[in-house]
Scaffold this motif. Sequence first.
Motif, PDB file in Angstrom:
ATOM      1  N   ARG A 120       0.833  -1.196   0.000  1.00  0.00           N
ATOM      2  CA  ARG A 120       0.000   0.000   0.000  1.00  0.00           C
ATOM      3  C   ARG A 120       0.867   1.245   0.000  1.00  0.00           C
ATOM      4  NH1 ARG A 120      -1.887  -0.786   4.534  1.00  0.00           N
ATOM      5  NH2 ARG A 120      -0.502   0.608   5.685  1.00  0.00           N
ATOM      6  N   ASN A 124       1.009   3.892  -3.091  1.00  0.00           N
ATOM      7  CA  ASN A 124       0.570   5.261  -2.828  1.00  0.00           C
ATOM      8  C   ASN A 124       1.744   6.225  -2.947  1.00  0.00           C
ATOM      9  OD1 ASN A 124      -1.381   7.308  -1.784  1.00  0.00           O
ATOM     10  ND2 ASN A 124       0.029   7.352  -0.049  1.00  0.00           N
ATOM     11  N   SER A 439       1.203   6.711   4.330  1.00  0.00           N
ATOM     12  CA  SER A 439       0.344   5.603   3.895  1.00  0.00           C
ATOM     13  C   SER A 439       0.080   4.640   5.042  1.00  0.00           C
ATOM     14  CB  SER A 439       1.008   4.855   2.730  1.00  0.00           C
ATOM     15  OG  SER A 439       1.384   5.729   1.692  1.00  0.00           O
ATOM     16  N   ASN A 512      -2.645   9.578   2.965  1.00  0.00           N
ATOM     17  CA  ASN A 512      -3.405   8.769   2.018  1.00  0.00           C
ATOM     18  C   ASN A 512      -4.892   8.986   2.260  1.00  0.00           C
ATOM     19  OD1 ASN A 512      -4.039   6.823   0.092  1.00  0.00           O
ATOM     20  ND2 ASN A 512      -3.871   5.129   1.549  1.00  0.00           N
ATOM     21  N   SER A 519      -7.582   3.040  -1.587  1.00  0.00           N
ATOM     22  CA  SER A 519      -6.238   2.478  -1.474  1.00  0.00           C
ATOM     23  C   SER A 519      -5.929   2.010  -0.061  1.00  0.00           C
ATOM     24  CB  SER A 519      -5.200   3.524  -1.910  1.00  0.00           C
ATOM     25  OG  SER A 519      -5.364   4.722  -1.181  1.00  0.00           O
ATOM     26  N   THR A 532      -5.706  -2.989  -9.661  1.00  0.00           N
ATOM     27  CA  THR A 532      -5.559  -2.437  -8.316  1.00  0.00           C
ATOM     28  C   THR A 532      -4.251  -1.680  -8.183  1.00  0.00           C
ATOM     29  OG1 THR A 532      -6.907  -4.202  -7.359  1.00  0.00           O
ATOM     30  CG2 THR A 532      -5.426  -3.028  -5.881  1.00  0.00           C
ATOM     31  N   MET A 536      -4.147   2.320  -7.335  1.00  0.00           N
ATOM     32  CA  MET A 536      -3.515   2.867  -6.141  1.00  0.00           C
ATOM     33  C   MET A 536      -2.463   3.906  -6.490  1.00  0.00           C
ATOM     34  SD  MET A 536      -3.321  -0.566  -3.776  1.00  0.00           S
ATOM     35  CE  MET A 536      -2.795   0.279  -2.281  1.00  0.00           C
ATOM     36  N   ASN A 539      -4.330   7.030  -7.452  1.00  0.00           N
ATOM     37  CA  ASN A 539      -4.859   7.741  -6.281  1.00  0.00           C
ATOM     38  C   ASN A 539      -3.757   8.493  -5.557  1.00  0.00           C
ATOM     39  OD1 ASN A 539      -7.436   7.957  -4.536  1.00  0.00           O
ATOM     40  ND2 ASN A 539      -5.834   7.508  -3.047  1.00  0.00           N
ATOM     41  N   THR A 613     -10.615  -4.016  -6.876  1.00  0.00           N
ATOM     42  CA  THR A 613      -9.644  -4.283  -5.818  1.00  0.00           C
ATOM     43  C   THR A 613      -9.878  -5.707  -5.357  1.00  0.00           C
ATOM     44  OG1 THR A 613     -11.170  -3.427  -4.160  1.00  0.00           O
ATOM     45  CG2 THR A 613      -9.590  -1.890  -5.057  1.00  0.00           C
TER      46      THR A 613
END
Length: 648
Positions: A120, A124, A439, A512, A519, A532, A536, A539, A613
């Motif tokens: 993640r 991000n 994040s 985030n 995300s 996905t 992410m 985003n 996702t």
Amino acid sequence: MTLTGAASFIDPQNTVNVAYGGSELSDLRGRALPNAPNGYTPDYLDCPSSRPRIRNAESLSAEETSWLDTRRNNTLDPLRDLLRRIGIPEFDGPRYISDRETNQSALPNIAIAASGGGYRALLNGAGAIAAFDSREENSTTAGHLGGLLQSSTYLGGLSGGGWLVGSLFINNFTTISALLNDPSETVWRFDQSIFEGPDKGSIQLLDTADYFRTIENQVRDKRDAGFNRSVTDYWGRALSFQLINATDGGPAYTWSSIALTDNFAQGNTPFPVLVADGRAPDELLISGNSTVYEFNPYELGSWDPTTFGFAPLAFIGSNFSNGVLGQSEQCVRGFDNAGYVMGTSSSLFNQFLLNLNNTSIPDFAKSFVATVLESFGQSNNDIADYSPNPFYGFHNSTNNNAQSSRLTLVDGGEDLQNIPLHPLIQPNRHVDVIFAIDSSADTGTIWPNGTALVATYERNLNTSGIGNGTSFPSIPDTNSFVNLGLNTRPTFFGCNSSNTSSITPLVVYLPNSPYVFHSNISTFTPSYSRETRNGMVQNGYEVATMGNGTVDQQWPVCVGCAILSRSLERTNTRVPDACTQCFQRYCWDGTTNSTDPAPYDPQFKGQSIGAETGAETGAETSAAVSKRADVTVVAVILVLSAIFLGGI
């Protein structure tokens, strides 16, 4: 609010390639150097005539100081161009830089920090880095922030953010779009789980078995050469297969080889720094008692008053004692494997044990996983082992680890400082502004709530003196972050430097938040579809640019003001009216609301891009995403336990 006029960085529905990117894909093929003498296995060689030694941490290294002269000059043109495009009203930004270009201390000094949080955080953070990179297509158009990366002096990473920084630098400081578009499909294929290995086009079970045998052989050779092994050896090797564009995950690529690459040596990149925590066996870390270590291209060490020293990274593994290497000792080379360094900053196994009951794996599996991980923990295998301890006998009066033959390091976020701010607030580095990409998974729905900033702030207030002269802006409590919405939008901390008595950088907090994609996926989710992955990254791009300036058209101007703030103070230059307005809008004003917040489930700021996702769609709620099962993580425990028991 619909982000009308916002240009997409990538096409999340494109399952083959990203729609476009500004860099040539050939950039990905010119990597760092495979300069380890014996692959993954460290080896003993004759020492150079000037024998390596441990230095005190009262100043920057001679190598970093020399490099800075080149890098700071190389940031001038990108910074001029960025300020020209931003166009602060009634202020000539390019001329301001040109008039002071011969006085380095007057110029803005910029750093970027990418937090931890597994894949993640990598994805991000990748979106933010792409937004800041002038090489990316459309990043220099109106509302965008391309050139901030080229204007920066330092780039810090921790855990998943460290994977991002490492993957960029070991792959020749390539671009995000090049990594996403890699025609050989050897890197950033996160749809192929790290627990299964890369797809070689044959039966997957055989591919997976060969993948783990390769890793086991590499780690076993290190053990057979007389060096300790730990879970992090396996973890780092597995990461390398995903992050480094080289055969078998580039076992001969070292972190110190970054310093030898032309791109870095010529000052064409920021200075990469990864963060880890020192942790003695059975020690519980909190921000007030941890010793924070950094890896940079030249050194491993700590600014903290405990260790307060740095070892030459290329020679760790050598038998230092009392700060020197005895004349009878040989020099070890190749210990600083790039994947091992990235894995050190992200040894998730101990964190998984601590958070086991908060995961959604079945109850029948929890008991087994806990048993396996506890056995690792009891034998201290959940750490990264940097034995022999390079700081053995060094600063005996302050260094609690000085009489231990082992230096054991763990995930840099274990003390809750999940944003790698510590290296960037060191007074010797004179950083003016830090763009802090957060994040973290602090809330029940896996969004940040400022915990990382609070931990660094509290550490600097600690009466033990662990802060050692660093200064950090005042930060509100985590409840206030949520109640005041500070975790849903950018916020500036430290706007009024007169509130501190020493050098304090301005922190631009970039949490985030769902602009176009949810995300908030668990740190322990082991695989991501291409849709996905791309969603992410997109985003993250939107978070950094506030929807390419569509949520707030003045956001690029406010970024320019944040960059210039400390420099304007040093040069006694009047703050432009537009900047005063920006500071009124984005600076935390000291207000708090510490009541318990309502459950946090933020809504999209723009139109969902609709990528999937996993089994759900990108339009699902934050709460739904946070409940996604992470059963596959059990696979790595089974495989690793089999490795340790000789079952593979």
